[in-house]
Design an enzyme around this catalytic site. Structure first.
Site, PDB file in Angstrom:
ATOM      1  N   ARG A   1      19.475  47.868  40.515  1.00  0.00           N
ATOM      2  CA  ARG A   1      19.955  47.666  41.878  1.00  0.00           C
ATOM      3  C   ARG A   1      21.475  47.504  41.856  1.00  0.00           C
ATOM      4  O   ARG A   1      22.006  46.846  40.974  1.00  0.00           O
ATOM      5  CB  ARG A   1      19.319  46.402  42.471  1.00  0.00           C
ATOM      6  CG  ARG A   1      17.936  46.646  43.012  1.00  0.00           C
ATOM      7  CD  ARG A   1      17.209  45.379  43.314  1.00  0.00           C
ATOM      8  NE  ARG A   1      17.976  44.399  44.069  1.00  0.00           N
ATOM      9  CZ  ARG A   1      17.472  43.245  44.516  1.00  0.00           C
ATOM     10  NH1 ARG A   1      16.214  42.954  44.281  1.00  0.00           N
ATOM     11  NH2 ARG A   1      18.206  42.415  45.191  1.00  0.00           N
TER      12      ARG A   1
ATOM     13  N   ARG B   1      25.960  36.467  45.165  1.00  0.00           N
ATOM     14  CA  ARG B   1      24.607  36.162  45.657  1.00  0.00           C
ATOM     15  C   ARG B   1      24.212  34.726  45.314  1.00  0.00           C
ATOM     16  O   ARG B   1      23.559  34.046  46.102  1.00  0.00           O
ATOM     17  CB  ARG B   1      23.596  37.158  45.080  1.00  0.00           C
ATOM     18  CG  ARG B   1      23.772  38.537  45.692  1.00  0.00           C
ATOM     19  CD  ARG B   1      23.034  39.589  44.925  1.00  0.00           C
ATOM     20  NE  ARG B   1      21.595  39.436  45.007  1.00  0.00           N
ATOM     21  CZ  ARG B   1      20.750  39.961  44.131  1.00  0.00           C
ATOM     22  NH1 ARG B   1      21.193  40.655  43.093  1.00  0.00           N
ATOM     23  NH2 ARG B   1      19.465  39.801  44.280  1.00  0.00           N
TER      24      ARG B   1
HETATM   25  P1  AMP Z   1      16.254  40.445  47.536  1.00  0.00           P
HETATM   26  O1  AMP Z   1      15.624  41.741  47.187  1.00  0.00           O
HETATM   27  O2  AMP Z   1      15.295  39.461  48.136  1.00  0.00           O
HETATM   28  O3  AMP Z   1      17.077  39.852  46.421  1.00  0.00           O
HETATM   29  O4  AMP Z   1      17.308  40.754  48.715  1.00  0.00           O
HETATM   30  C1  AMP Z   1      18.397  41.636  48.502  1.00  0.00           C
HETATM   31  C2  AMP Z   1      19.441  41.467  49.580  1.00  0.00           C
HETATM   32  O5  AMP Z   1      18.866  41.746  50.863  1.00  0.00           O
HETATM   33  C3  AMP Z   1      20.025  40.067  49.714  1.00  0.00           C
HETATM   34  O6  AMP Z   1      21.052  39.825  48.785  1.00  0.00           O
HETATM   35  C4  AMP Z   1      20.533  40.121  51.151  1.00  0.00           C
HETATM   36  O7  AMP Z   1      21.713  40.883  51.264  1.00  0.00           O
HETATM   37  C5  AMP Z   1      19.411  40.885  51.849  1.00  0.00           C
HETATM   38  N1  AMP Z   1      18.341  39.988  52.327  1.00  0.00           N
HETATM   39  C6  AMP Z   1      17.028  39.983  51.955  1.00  0.00           C
HETATM   40  N2  AMP Z   1      16.341  39.013  52.591  1.00  0.00           N
HETATM   41  C7  AMP Z   1      17.229  38.375  53.383  1.00  0.00           C
HETATM   42  C8  AMP Z   1      17.163  37.258  54.271  1.00  0.00           C
HETATM   43  N3  AMP Z   1      16.001  36.608  54.475  1.00  0.00           N
HETATM   44  N4  AMP Z   1      18.292  36.884  54.901  1.00  0.00           N
HETATM   45  C9  AMP Z   1      19.461  37.526  54.732  1.00  0.00           C
HETATM   46  N5  AMP Z   1      19.606  38.559  53.893  1.00  0.00           N
HETATM   47  C10 AMP Z   1      18.515  38.992  53.222  1.00  0.00           C
END
Ligand code: AMP
Length: 212
Positions: free
Chosen positions: A156, A167
């Site tokens: 990613r 993050r």
């Molecule tokens: P993840 O795959 O859960 O690590 O999400 C990847 C990215 O998607 C995060 O770093 C945020 O930019 C965005 N994202 C996913 N879920 C959320 C959420 N609940 N609130 C805000 N941003 C989100």
């Protein structure tokens, strides 16, 4: 059972959710996967989210709240679900309350920041179905190929070291306060993330109350 999996990026929420949703026969809902899919399909929502995601920042609450509201209205959520990566802010948690969604338990998977950096650098995801692997801790059977669908495994963009730092900062500032929020409701169970995925799964199933 309606569950939330909390934890820093790379703590293993997605991997654990995959294991537990199979055991409980309920779907996992990952806002990150939904956004990545939207991005792949070039939708308006995907394009709006892209710059935030690429920078390692959270996508604005109103976008993700809209996503989750639509997804939780689907039939397969009737008997429960695991939320992986939602809520990530207090306003998102409050939005779930306003939707009348009752959360039974919140599982926090606790992993130190130093360990996160190492885990995230080896993470690979399927460009087709979103399944998650790790070059060392959870390799696919054939290198670079998804076990589940045969899709190509990629790193990613937001798993690159500089973005991971951003993050983690977002996590500590905006997401970690959710622990106290759910602790106050008596719903929080913390689990120490283990080196072996299966060992963490055991602890998570116990915390969920579904251990054999
Ligand atoms: P993840 O795959 O859960 O690590 O999400 C990847 C990215 O998607 C995060 O770093 C945020 O930019 C965005 N994202 C996913 N879920 C959320 C959420 N609940 N609130 C805000 N941003 C989100």
């Amino acid at each position: 059972m309606n569950l939330i999996f909390l934890g820093a990026p790379g703590a293993g929420k997605g991997t654990q959710a995959e294991q537990v949703c199979n055991a409980l026969n309920i779907p996992t809902i990952s806002t990150g996967n939904i956004i990545r899919e939207a991005l792949k399909n070039g939708t308006e929502m995907g394009l709006k989210a892209k710059s935030f995601m690429d920078a390692g920042a959270l996508v604005p609450d109103e976008i993700v709240i809209g996503i989750i509201q639509e997804r939780l209205a689907k039939d397969d959520c009737k008997n429960g679900f695991i939320l992986d990566g939602f809520p990530r802010t207090i306003p998102q948690a409050e939005a779930l309350d306003r939707m009348g969604i009752v959360i039974d338990r919140v599982i926090d998977i606790d992993v130190a920041d130093e360990v996160i950096a190492q885990r995230v650098s080896g993470r690979r995801v399927c460009s087709e179905c979103g399944n998650s692997y790790h070059v060392e801790f959870r390799p696919s059977k054939v290198e670079g190929v998804c076990d589940a669908c045969g899709g190509t495994l990629v790193q990613r963009k937001d798993d690159q070291p500089e973005t991971v730092v951003a993050r983690l900062k977002e996590y500590h500032e905006k997401t970690e306060p959710l622990k106290a929020f759910y602790e106050a409701q008596g719903k929080l169970k913390s689990v120490q993330g283990q080196a072996e995925i299966a060992d963490t799964t055991k602890l998570v199933l116990e915390a969920v109350g579904a251990a054999e």
